[in-house]
Design a protein around this motif. Structure first.
Motif, mmCIF file in Angstrom:
data_model
loop_
_atom_site.group_PDB
_atom_site.id
_atom_site.type_symbol
_atom_site.label_atom_id
_atom_site.label_comp_id
_atom_site.label_asym_id
_atom_site.label_seq_id
_atom_site.Cartn_x
_atom_site.Cartn_y
_atom_site.Cartn_z
ATOM 1 N N ARG A 131 0.843 -1.198 0.000
ATOM 2 C CA ARG A 131 0.000 0.000 0.000
ATOM 3 C C ARG A 131 0.879 1.249 0.000
ATOM 4 N NH1 ARG A 131 -3.130 0.024 5.110
ATOM 5 N NH2 ARG A 131 -4.646 1.352 4.052
ATOM 6 N N GLY A 132 0.298 2.360 -0.388
ATOM 7 C CA GLY A 132 1.029 3.613 -0.399
ATOM 8 C C GLY A 132 1.201 4.205 0.986
ATOM 9 N N LYS A 133 2.013 5.252 1.038
ATOM 10 C CA LYS A 133 2.226 5.977 2.294
ATOM 11 C C LYS A 133 0.911 6.506 2.835
ATOM 12 C CE LYS A 133 4.772 10.007 4.066
ATOM 13 N NZ LYS A 133 5.729 11.088 3.705
ATOM 14 N N GLY A 193 12.911 3.748 -3.956
ATOM 15 C CA GLY A 193 12.843 4.982 -3.198
ATOM 16 C C GLY A 193 11.438 5.394 -2.795
ATOM 17 N N GLN A 194 10.432 4.598 -3.195
ATOM 18 C CA GLN A 194 9.044 4.940 -2.867
ATOM 19 C C GLN A 194 8.713 4.558 -1.429
ATOM 20 O OE1 GLN A 194 6.234 3.787 -5.856
ATOM 21 N NE2 GLN A 194 4.466 3.926 -4.509
ATOM 22 N N ALA A 195 7.879 5.375 -0.788
ATOM 23 C CA ALA A 195 7.397 5.089 0.564
ATOM 24 C C ALA A 195 6.150 4.219 0.489
ATOM 25 C CB ALA A 195 7.088 6.392 1.297
ATOM 26 N N ILE A 196 6.146 3.126 1.241
ATOM 27 C CA ILE A 196 5.020 2.192 1.221
ATOM 28 C C ILE A 196 4.655 1.773 2.641
ATOM 29 C CG2 ILE A 196 5.666 1.273 -1.049
ATOM 30 C CD1 ILE A 196 6.619 -1.295 0.502
ATOM 31 N N ARG A 197 3.474 1.145 2.744
ATOM 32 C CA ARG A 197 3.092 0.397 3.935
ATOM 33 C C ARG A 197 2.921 -1.061 3.540
ATOM 34 N NH1 ARG A 197 -2.158 3.645 5.746
ATOM 35 N NH2 ARG A 197 -2.268 3.908 3.477
ATOM 36 N N LEU A 198 3.240 -1.958 4.452
ATOM 37 C CA LEU A 198 3.032 -3.394 4.267
ATOM 38 C C LEU A 198 1.981 -3.830 5.286
ATOM 39 C CD1 LEU A 198 6.766 -4.431 3.886
ATOM 40 C CD2 LEU A 198 5.021 -4.754 2.140
ATOM 41 N N THR A 199 0.812 -4.226 4.793
ATOM 42 C CA THR A 199 -0.295 -4.583 5.681
ATOM 43 C C THR A 199 -0.482 -6.092 5.706
ATOM 44 O OG1 THR A 199 -1.395 -2.487 5.192
ATOM 45 C CG2 THR A 199 -2.744 -4.224 6.162
ATOM 46 N N ASP A 242 -7.491 -2.567 10.810
ATOM 47 C CA ASP A 242 -8.047 -2.456 9.461
ATOM 48 C C ASP A 242 -7.148 -1.649 8.539
ATOM 49 O OD1 ASP A 242 -10.449 -3.968 9.831
ATOM 50 O OD2 ASP A 242 -11.239 -2.304 10.995
ATOM 51 N N GLY A 243 -5.836 -1.849 8.666
ATOM 52 C CA GLY A 243 -4.875 -1.199 7.781
ATOM 53 C C GLY A 243 -4.509 0.219 8.144
ATOM 54 N N GLU A 244 -5.039 0.744 9.251
ATOM 55 C CA GLU A 244 -4.751 2.118 9.648
ATOM 56 C C GLU A 244 -3.980 2.131 10.955
ATOM 57 O OE1 GLU A 244 -5.233 4.524 7.535
ATOM 58 O OE2 GLU A 244 -6.156 3.054 6.188
ATOM 59 N N GLY A 245 -2.743 2.646 10.895
ATOM 60 C CA GLY A 245 -1.906 2.739 12.080
ATOM 61 C C GLY A 245 -1.421 4.160 12.293
ATOM 62 N N ASP A 246 -0.088 4.381 12.126
ATOM 63 C CA ASP A 246 0.456 5.729 12.274
ATOM 64 C C ASP A 246 1.682 5.902 11.380
ATOM 65 O OD1 ASP A 246 2.633 4.522 13.608
ATOM 66 O OD2 ASP A 246 1.882 4.999 15.602
ATOM 67 N N ASP A 247 2.407 7.006 11.580
ATOM 68 C CA ASP A 247 3.547 7.339 10.719
ATOM 69 C C ASP A 247 4.706 6.351 10.858
ATOM 70 O OD1 ASP A 247 2.218 9.521 9.738
ATOM 71 O OD2 ASP A 247 3.216 10.981 11.052
ATOM 72 N N LEU A 248 4.712 5.534 11.898
ATOM 73 C CA LEU A 248 5.794 4.567 12.085
ATOM 74 C C LEU A 248 5.528 3.262 11.332
ATOM 75 C CD1 LEU A 248 6.685 5.128 15.855
ATOM 76 C CD2 LEU A 248 7.877 5.987 13.820
ATOM 77 N N ASP A 249 4.544 3.290 10.422
ATOM 78 C CA ASP A 249 4.256 2.137 9.552
ATOM 79 C C ASP A 249 4.874 2.313 8.162
ATOM 80 O OD1 ASP A 249 2.591 1.433 11.672
ATOM 81 O OD2 ASP A 249 0.747 1.998 10.628
ATOM 82 N N ILE A 250 5.656 3.358 7.947
ATOM 83 C CA ILE A 250 6.087 3.719 6.592
ATOM 84 C C ILE A 250 7.544 3.313 6.360
ATOM 85 C CG2 ILE A 250 6.318 5.610 4.940
ATOM 86 C CD1 ILE A 250 4.153 7.083 6.612
#
Length: 211
Positions: free
Chosen positions: A76-78, A92-98, A127-135
């Protein structure tokens, strides 16, 4: 809300638990995959087992089995909308891994990991929503994250690399490896895309919104 648990039946119908490897090409936004640590030959994994120390959040480990459904992660995206489905992920892209089965994001923070005393890596959020420390930043050598290439994941908030150095847990997750953050880039923090569903821009996803 992102219903991670609803995706597992679809994955099973696709026959992914048998350990099929992807064809060559780029890893794309919206894809669901397993990640192999190339040094220790274990896949990134999570489950509803919490750490008994540190943050007490859901644990993240490495497992040898290739057919464990708890090793699927969604790219997922940032932020929502910043990573259009089917678009190749850039180096170099910022992502999330859920994590698919629990809906929690790959996360790290300034807690010591339980075995090696490196930085704890957990699964966090709902449900895939956390905070900035997931990036995490995808570090690779070309233009895009290619499936056949080994890449690194560098955490934006704390600048550590997603790593495994081989420490093994005992009961209740005996034999699973500790996953942690390390401050230096080395051979312990290379990962490769393995089994999964790789979304293409031409795929009709109207009947499969859970992807």
């Amino acid at each position: 809300m992102w219903g991670g648990c609803r995706l597992l039946p679809l994955l099973l119908l696709c026959g992914l638990c048998g350990g099929r490897e992807p064809a060559p090409g780029a890893v794309t936004c919206g894809s669901v995959l397993k990640l192999l640590n190339t040094r220790h030959s274990v896949r990134l994994h999570s489950h509803e087992v919490k750490y008994g120390s540190g943050s007490g959040q859901q644990s993240v480990t490495g497992v040898e089995a290739s057919d464990d459904a708890n090793s699927y992660w969604r790219i997922r995206g940032k932020t929502d909308g910043s990573c259009q489905r089917g678009t190749p992920v850039k180096c170099g892209q910022a992502i999330r891994l859920t994590h698919v089965n629990t809906g929690k994001n790959l996360h790290t923070h300034h807690f010591p990991s339980p075995l090696s005393n490196n930085q704890e890596v957990s699964a966090f959020g709902d449900d895939g929503e956390g905070d900035d420390l997931d990036i995490w930043i995808v570090q690779c050598s070309g233009t895009h994250w290619e499936r056949e290439d080994a890449v690194r994941f560098k955490h934006i908030g704390t600048e550590v690399f997603l790593s495994i150095t081989g420490e093994q847990y005992g009961h209740p997750i005996r034999g699973q490896r500790e996953v942690h953050g390390m401050p230096t880039a080395n051979h312990h923090n290379y990962w490769k895309a393995m089994e999964g569903v790789f979304i293409k821009p031409s795929m009709d996803l109207t009947k499969h919104d859970e992807l």
